[in-house]
Design a protein around this motif. Structure first.
Motif, PDB file in Angstrom:
ATOM      1  N   PRO A  45       0.839  -1.205   0.000  1.00  0.00           N
ATOM      2  CA  PRO A  45       0.000   0.000   0.000  1.00  0.00           C
ATOM      3  C   PRO A  45       0.878   1.261   0.000  1.00  0.00           C
ATOM      4  N   ARG A  46       0.333   2.339  -0.549  1.00  0.00           N
ATOM      5  CA  ARG A  46       1.042   3.610  -0.502  1.00  0.00           C
ATOM      6  C   ARG A  46       0.501   4.406   0.694  1.00  0.00           C
ATOM      7  N   PHE A  47       0.910   3.987   1.908  1.00  0.00           N
ATOM      8  CA  PHE A  47       0.493   4.713   3.107  1.00  0.00           C
ATOM      9  C   PHE A  47       1.029   6.138   3.074  1.00  0.00           C
ATOM     10  N   GLY A  48       0.309   7.043   3.740  1.00  0.00           N
ATOM     11  CA  GLY A  48       0.645   8.456   3.703  1.00  0.00           C
ATOM     12  C   GLY A  48       1.991   8.816   4.288  1.00  0.00           C
ATOM     13  N   LEU A  49       2.577   7.919   5.076  1.00  0.00           N
ATOM     14  CA  LEU A  49       3.902   8.171   5.639  1.00  0.00           C
ATOM     15  C   LEU A  49       5.001   8.074   4.587  1.00  0.00           C
ATOM     16  N   ILE A  50       4.683   7.505   3.449  1.00  0.00           N
ATOM     17  CA  ILE A  50       5.683   7.342   2.385  1.00  0.00           C
ATOM     18  C   ILE A  50       5.763   8.641   1.585  1.00  0.00           C
ATOM     19  N   ASN A  51       6.899   9.269   1.636  1.00  0.00           N
ATOM     20  CA  ASN A  51       7.106  10.536   0.937  1.00  0.00           C
ATOM     21  C   ASN A  51       7.339  10.265  -0.554  1.00  0.00           C
ATOM     22  N   GLU A  52       6.387  10.709  -1.372  1.00  0.00           N
ATOM     23  CA  GLU A  52       6.470  10.398  -2.804  1.00  0.00           C
ATOM     24  C   GLU A  52       7.651  11.074  -3.481  1.00  0.00           C
ATOM     25  N   ARG A  53       7.899  12.340  -3.125  1.00  0.00           N
ATOM     26  CA  ARG A  53       8.984  13.067  -3.779  1.00  0.00           C
ATOM     27  C   ARG A  53      10.341  12.491  -3.379  1.00  0.00           C
ATOM     28  N   LYS A  54      10.519  12.273  -2.087  1.00  0.00           N
ATOM     29  CA  LYS A  54      11.790  11.734  -1.597  1.00  0.00           C
ATOM     30  C   LYS A  54      12.086  10.361  -2.189  1.00  0.00           C
ATOM     31  N   ASN A  55      11.050   9.534  -2.284  1.00  0.00           N
ATOM     32  CA  ASN A  55      11.229   8.163  -2.762  1.00  0.00           C
ATOM     33  C   ASN A  55      10.994   8.005  -4.267  1.00  0.00           C
ATOM     34  N   ARG A  56      10.721   9.127  -4.931  1.00  0.00           N
ATOM     35  CA  ARG A  56      10.579   9.148  -6.394  1.00  0.00           C
ATOM     36  C   ARG A  56       9.488   8.199  -6.901  1.00  0.00           C
ATOM     37  N   LEU A  57       8.344   8.242  -6.225  1.00  0.00           N
ATOM     38  CA  LEU A  57       7.193   7.486  -6.706  1.00  0.00           C
ATOM     39  C   LEU A  57       6.559   8.228  -7.871  1.00  0.00           C
ATOM     40  N   HIS A  58       6.104   7.493  -8.864  1.00  0.00           N
ATOM     41  CA  HIS A  58       5.335   8.122  -9.927  1.00  0.00           C
ATOM     42  C   HIS A  58       4.208   7.186 -10.356  1.00  0.00           C
ATOM     43  N   GLU A  59       3.128   7.788 -10.811  1.00  0.00           N
ATOM     44  CA  GLU A  59       1.950   7.007 -11.169  1.00  0.00           C
ATOM     45  C   GLU A  59       2.175   6.242 -12.465  1.00  0.00           C
ATOM     46  N   VAL A  60       1.672   5.005 -12.482  1.00  0.00           N
ATOM     47  CA  VAL A  60       1.680   4.198 -13.701  1.00  0.00           C
ATOM     48  C   VAL A  60       0.279   4.316 -14.296  1.00  0.00           C
ATOM     49  N   VAL A  61       0.140   5.243 -15.236  1.00  0.00           N
ATOM     50  CA  VAL A  61      -1.182   5.592 -15.742  1.00  0.00           C
ATOM     51  C   VAL A  61      -1.865   4.395 -16.393  1.00  0.00           C
ATOM     52  N   ARG A  62      -1.109   3.571 -17.097  1.00  0.00           N
ATOM     53  CA  ARG A  62      -1.731   2.439 -17.811  1.00  0.00           C
ATOM     54  C   ARG A  62      -2.300   1.397 -16.864  1.00  0.00           C
ATOM     55  N   LEU A  63      -1.840   1.389 -15.595  1.00  0.00           N
ATOM     56  CA  LEU A  63      -2.362   0.431 -14.628  1.00  0.00           C
ATOM     57  C   LEU A  63      -3.455   1.038 -13.746  1.00  0.00           C
ATOM     58  N   SER A  64      -3.497   2.357 -13.667  1.00  0.00           N
ATOM     59  CA  SER A  64      -4.483   3.030 -12.824  1.00  0.00           C
ATOM     60  C   SER A  64      -5.834   3.110 -13.538  1.00  0.00           C
ATOM     61  N   GLY A  65      -6.845   3.565 -12.795  1.00  0.00           N
ATOM     62  CA  GLY A  65      -8.140   3.812 -13.410  1.00  0.00           C
ATOM     63  C   GLY A  65      -9.180   2.734 -13.188  1.00  0.00           C
ATOM     64  N   ILE A  66      -8.811   1.649 -12.537  1.00  0.00           N
ATOM     65  CA  ILE A  66      -9.790   0.608 -12.195  1.00  0.00           C
ATOM     66  C   ILE A  66     -10.566   1.068 -10.956  1.00  0.00           C
ATOM     67  N   ASN A  67     -11.839   0.714 -10.879  1.00  0.00           N
ATOM     68  CA  ASN A  67     -12.608   0.927  -9.651  1.00  0.00           C
ATOM     69  C   ASN A  67     -12.701  -0.390  -8.902  1.00  0.00           C
ATOM     70  N   ILE A  68     -12.435  -0.339  -7.599  1.00  0.00           N
ATOM     71  CA  ILE A  68     -12.473  -1.528  -6.748  1.00  0.00           C
ATOM     72  C   ILE A  68     -13.679  -1.444  -5.829  1.00  0.00           C
ATOM     73  N   ALA A  69     -14.501  -2.490  -5.832  1.00  0.00           N
ATOM     74  CA  ALA A  69     -15.698  -2.515  -4.983  1.00  0.00           C
ATOM     75  C   ALA A  69     -15.344  -2.974  -3.578  1.00  0.00           C
ATOM     76  N   VAL A  70     -15.808  -2.205  -2.596  1.00  0.00           N
ATOM     77  CA  VAL A  70     -15.712  -2.595  -1.188  1.00  0.00           C
ATOM     78  C   VAL A  70     -17.106  -2.412  -0.609  1.00  0.00           C
ATOM     79  N   GLY A  71     -17.807  -3.506  -0.415  1.00  0.00           N
ATOM     80  CA  GLY A  71     -19.204  -3.406  -0.012  1.00  0.00           C
ATOM     81  C   GLY A  71     -20.014  -2.796  -1.141  1.00  0.00           C
ATOM     82  N   ASP A  72     -20.803  -1.786  -0.817  1.00  0.00           N
ATOM     83  CA  ASP A  72     -21.645  -1.143  -1.824  1.00  0.00           C
ATOM     84  C   ASP A  72     -20.944  -0.012  -2.549  1.00  0.00           C
ATOM     85  N   GLU A  73     -19.735   0.303  -2.141  1.00  0.00           N
ATOM     86  CA  GLU A  73     -19.011   1.426  -2.735  1.00  0.00           C
ATOM     87  C   GLU A  73     -17.930   0.963  -3.698  1.00  0.00           C
TER      88      GLU A  73
END
Length: 266
Positions: A45-73
């Motif tokens: 998981p990308r918990f909020g304690l993980i500093n994106e800039r310091k650790n050079r995280l970047h979004e993988v657009v081709r993998l993002s964009g899925i909706n995940i169902a949790v209960g009714d949401e």
């Protein structure tokens, strides 16, 4: 040299985040297996304690964009990636603004357990499987670490059992001393359920607590590992019909996992 493909799933990994022994374990083991010729993917998981800039995280657009169902949401899944310094390993991060953009992991500033940690675990487990499907990468072994990953073996034996990505995958579930006393709401079972999952398949989760998550992970995994030697007695009290292996952290423990993976795929 083995060419097995191993998917590691955990709540944390060094150097991005460490709150327990899991982070060290998931840092050392994948690299050791890669050095032995195996192909590795790591998801956390990308918990909020993980500093994106310091650790050079970047979004993988081709993998993002899925909706995940949790209960009714349904909530959007965002995938980010970063490289481990001084290692030829990439880590994929499961992200969602509602669940993971907090400056703590499982407890708030007053040391209260988040009451939606069950939903965060469900979202993470489902998000891992959908991300691997989008990658089109077929794992031989899915190694799940700690309670937050415990639903994955069950999902692989039910909803995803005929999926071409996962149909031959074997699962390993490692248990650590990261218990909590919180009891989730009674709608947990309904939130966990997916296609091909009946209530009777989730009986071990009815307690809606830490023990329930550990039991459901152990029930469906192909191998269950006690990752910390001093917890073996309490674990044996939890399980009467499941063999729990202890792999001691000695000079041979990396070879022990290497052999375990090869035996499982056999």
């Amino acid at each position: 040299m083995s060419k097995l493909r191993i998917l590691y799933v955990a709540s944390e990994i060094n150097p991005f985040l460490q709150t327990s022994e899991v982070a060290d374990f998931v840092r050392k083991l994948p690299q050791a297996m890669q050095e032995r010729g195996m192909e590795i993917r790591i998801l956390v998981p990308r918990f909020g304690l993980i500093n994106e800039r310091k650790n050079r995280l970047h979004e993988v657009v081709r993998l993002s964009g899925i909706n995940i169902a949790v209960g009714d949401e349904e909530k959007p899944l965002v995938i980010k990636v970063a490289s481990i310094p001084n290692a030829k390993l990439q880590v994929y991060f499961i992200d969602n603004e509602d669940y993971f953009h907090r400056k703590s992991v499982f407890f708030d500033k007053e040391d209260n357990f988040y009451d939606d940690n069950d939903e965060r675990a469900i979202f993470f487990c489902k998000g891992v499987l959908e991300t691997v499907k989008k990658l089109g990468w077929v794992p031989d072994i899915v190694h799940c670490n700690d309670w937050m990953t415990s639903l994955i073996p069950m999902y692989l034996k039910t909803t995803y059992k005929n999926d071409p990505i996962f149909k031959d995958a074997k699962t390993v579930f490692s248990i650590y001393n990261n218990s909590f006393s919180y009891k989730f709401d009674e709608d947990l079972i309904d939130k966990v359920k997916m296609i091909d999952i009946e209530d009777s398949m989730l009986s071990n989760l009815e307690s809606a607590d830490y023990t329930g998550f550990i039991k459901i992970g152990a029930e469906y995994a192909d191998a269950v590992i006690n990752a910390e030697e001093d917890s073996s007695e309490s674990l044996s009290d939890l399980f009467t019909d499941k063999k729990i292996d202890t792999i001691e952290k000695d000079e041979n423990f990396l070879d022990s996992y290497y052999n375990l993976y090869n035996e499982l795929v056999g």
